[in-house]
Design a protein around this motif. Structure first.
Motif, mmCIF file in Angstrom:
data_model
loop_
_atom_site.group_PDB
_atom_site.id
_atom_site.type_symbol
_atom_site.label_atom_id
_atom_site.label_comp_id
_atom_site.label_asym_id
_atom_site.label_seq_id
_atom_site.Cartn_x
_atom_site.Cartn_y
_atom_site.Cartn_z
ATOM 1 N N THR A 27 0.789 -1.241 0.000
ATOM 2 C CA THR A 27 0.000 0.000 0.000
ATOM 3 C C THR A 27 0.818 1.288 0.000
ATOM 4 O O THR A 27 0.235 2.362 -0.109
ATOM 5 C CB THR A 27 -0.950 0.031 1.212
ATOM 6 N N GLN A 28 2.134 1.221 0.134
ATOM 7 C CA GLN A 28 2.931 2.439 0.091
ATOM 8 C C GLN A 28 3.532 2.575 -1.313
ATOM 9 O O GLN A 28 4.271 1.681 -1.760
ATOM 10 C CB GLN A 28 4.022 2.411 1.161
ATOM 11 N N THR A 65 -11.487 -2.334 -2.068
ATOM 12 C CA THR A 65 -11.559 -2.833 -0.690
ATOM 13 C C THR A 65 -10.253 -2.543 0.032
ATOM 14 O O THR A 65 -9.184 -2.780 -0.518
ATOM 15 C CB THR A 65 -11.780 -4.366 -0.662
ATOM 16 N N ILE A 66 -10.387 -2.060 1.261
ATOM 17 C CA ILE A 66 -9.231 -1.867 2.139
ATOM 18 C C ILE A 66 -9.626 -2.386 3.517
ATOM 19 O O ILE A 66 -10.529 -1.848 4.150
ATOM 20 C CB ILE A 66 -8.863 -0.372 2.290
ATOM 21 N N LEU A 72 -6.880 -6.299 0.402
ATOM 22 C CA LEU A 72 -6.787 -5.155 -0.494
ATOM 23 C C LEU A 72 -7.273 -5.627 -1.855
ATOM 24 O O LEU A 72 -6.846 -6.676 -2.339
ATOM 25 C CB LEU A 72 -5.329 -4.679 -0.601
ATOM 26 N N ALA A 73 -8.184 -4.864 -2.464
ATOM 27 C CA ALA A 73 -8.653 -5.216 -3.811
ATOM 28 C C ALA A 73 -8.753 -3.953 -4.650
ATOM 29 O O ALA A 73 -9.153 -2.899 -4.159
ATOM 30 C CB ALA A 73 -10.014 -5.907 -3.751
ATOM 31 N N PHE A 93 -5.710 -9.088 -2.824
ATOM 32 C CA PHE A 93 -4.643 -9.598 -1.963
ATOM 33 C C PHE A 93 -5.274 -9.947 -0.628
ATOM 34 O O PHE A 93 -5.945 -9.105 -0.025
ATOM 35 C CB PHE A 93 -3.576 -8.527 -1.733
ATOM 36 N N THR A 94 -5.058 -11.174 -0.163
ATOM 37 C CA THR A 94 -5.578 -11.604 1.133
ATOM 38 C C THR A 94 -4.409 -12.059 1.989
ATOM 39 O O THR A 94 -3.628 -12.922 1.563
ATOM 40 C CB THR A 94 -6.595 -12.755 0.960
ATOM 41 N N LEU A 95 -4.289 -11.484 3.179
ATOM 42 C CA LEU A 95 -3.207 -11.815 4.093
ATOM 43 C C LEU A 95 -3.777 -12.593 5.279
ATOM 44 O O LEU A 95 -4.732 -12.143 5.908
ATOM 45 C CB LEU A 95 -2.521 -10.544 4.607
#
Length: 141
Positions: A27-28, A65-66, A72-73, A93-95
């Motif tokens: 995200t950065q 999505t956040i 994150l999508a 992305f799924t963590l």
């Protein structure tokens, strides 16, 4: 076209870093540029941004999505005059924390059946992007 008529490229990887550290790299913008592409990303739902590839292509994206440190999508759209090469997809992305780090799942959904080359390219591309991500994570605190 229904979702059932499209395919998803999925890549999963166990990464020996905490979700918070991976989230920063996802995200950065300056970190995203190291492992993914040049960008003007902001972690805000509805933010429109571009990813600019070294090959000269530009992807039009929008944050969908956040969920910090979890999901994150964003859209991953590539306009092309030849409809066979145009792509409208969503990358998620799924963590998931594990005992030794984090399981990162990347899914790029929306490949039409005739987009076999783009689908194969995405599967190989995400493997390379995630290898780059791991190198970036190893360099940052």
């Amino acid at each position: 076209m229904t979702e059932a008529e499209t395919r998803s490229a999925v890549v999963e990887r166990e990464i020996p870093h905490p979700a918070e550290k991976i989230w920063r790299a996802l995200t950065q913008p300056h970190l995203m540029e190291e492992w993914l592409m040049k960008n003007d990303f902001q972690p805000k739902v509805g933010h429109r941004f571009n990813l600019r590839g070294e090959w000269g292509g530009v992807l039009d994206c929008e944050v969908l999505t956040i969920e910090p440190n979890r999901t994150l999508a964003y859209t991953w759209n590539f306009a092309h005059e030849d409809a066979a090469y145009a792509l409208k997809s969503v990358v998620t992305f799924t963590l998931t924390p594990t005992g030794t780090g984090t399981r990162l799942r990347v899914e790029q959904a929306g490949f039409r059946p005739e987009q076999k080359q783009a689908f194969g390219g995405a599967r190989a591309g995400w493997q390379q992007f995630l290898a780059n991500l791991e190198e970036t994570l190893a360099r940052i605190d």
